[in-house]
Design an enzyme around this catalytic site. Sequence first.
Site, PDB file in Angstrom:
ATOM      1  CE  LYS A  44       0.888   1.140   4.493  1.00  0.00           C
ATOM      2  NZ  LYS A  44       1.491   2.404   4.968  1.00  0.00           N
TER       3      LYS A  44
ATOM      4  N   GLY B  78       4.721  -6.826   5.492  1.00  0.00           N
ATOM      5  CA  GLY B  78       4.437  -7.788   6.560  1.00  0.00           C
ATOM      6  C   GLY B  78       2.954  -7.899   6.835  1.00  0.00           C
TER       7      GLY B  78
ATOM      8  CG  ASP C 102      -0.553  -0.429   7.892  1.00  0.00           C
ATOM      9  OD1 ASP C 102      -1.399   0.472   8.065  1.00  0.00           O
ATOM     10  OD2 ASP C 102       0.672  -0.231   7.855  1.00  0.00           O
TER      11      ASP C 102
END
Length: 310
Positions: free
Chosen positions: A19, A115, A149
């Site tokens: 992102k 991650g 996230d």
Amino acid sequence: MTQLAAAPTPSVRVRAPGKVNLSLRVGAPQDDGYHPLVTIFQAVALVEEVTARQVPEGAGVQLTVEGPQSERVPLDETNLAHRAAVLLAERVGVAADVALHLAKGVPVAGGMAGGSADAAATLVACDALWATGLSRDDLLGLAAELGSDVPFALLGHTAVGTGRGHLLTPAMTRGEFHWVFATRDDGLSTPEVYGRFDEQADGAHDPELSEDTALMQALRAGDPHALGAALHNDLQDAALSLRPDLERTLDVAREAGALGVLVSGSGPSVAALARSRQHALAIAATWTAEGAADAVWCTSGPAPGARLLA
């Protein structure tokens, strides 16, 4: 006598995106230590692929990694994919026995949530492998426990994040946007960047989505020039104070005609918005020629969230 071939070990493969934060607005830390955020995420077509394979009972979670900078990825219980498999297993009451292979396509420790993409992909993969039957809302709840996230890596496309960034509302967008990222071999510590932000902040206020009206209008119109002008990151000054060399990376992109350029998330990656795919390649070539990046990555957005591959 004809010998029958052994049945293949069941496996599942899932892809999840990295992102870029088109806007990241940060408030003062709350009593729980978290900063309230208003951020606008866009998923990009730099992806992580996680393959989950059945293993014998009692084998536990086994991790292997391939791809750029894979030597920097931990293979123990600190890895978000490992934590995702254990969390899902505990929640549905199955043994956390699975082999996970991570194929890295998102820069490591670059503020692009590689991650988190691994964790989201692992949730989807293990849900399918173990036939747990959880809904996407159930998976989003688990994702939020793993990190701010991770839910967006499940959702993908473009979304507004509030709270710690984990409360998501899809955003209307039109068209395709072309991005190029400059990455560095040595990362930046996210807690250190937030700490420097707190030192620099002068009476930080609670962020409001209304501050990004122009950006949201640019997304709805599919206007890359207006989007470039509206990009914003409250953490950028903090990241630059810790890594002054990134200022040159920003300047080179501007000189190459980027429509907008900013530090991605907490850094140290720098994201530049280009007019077209060809322009993205030109910005990448300029960064390389000027020695302003250790690696460059061209891609586009928005991209879909975590999904099973055939």
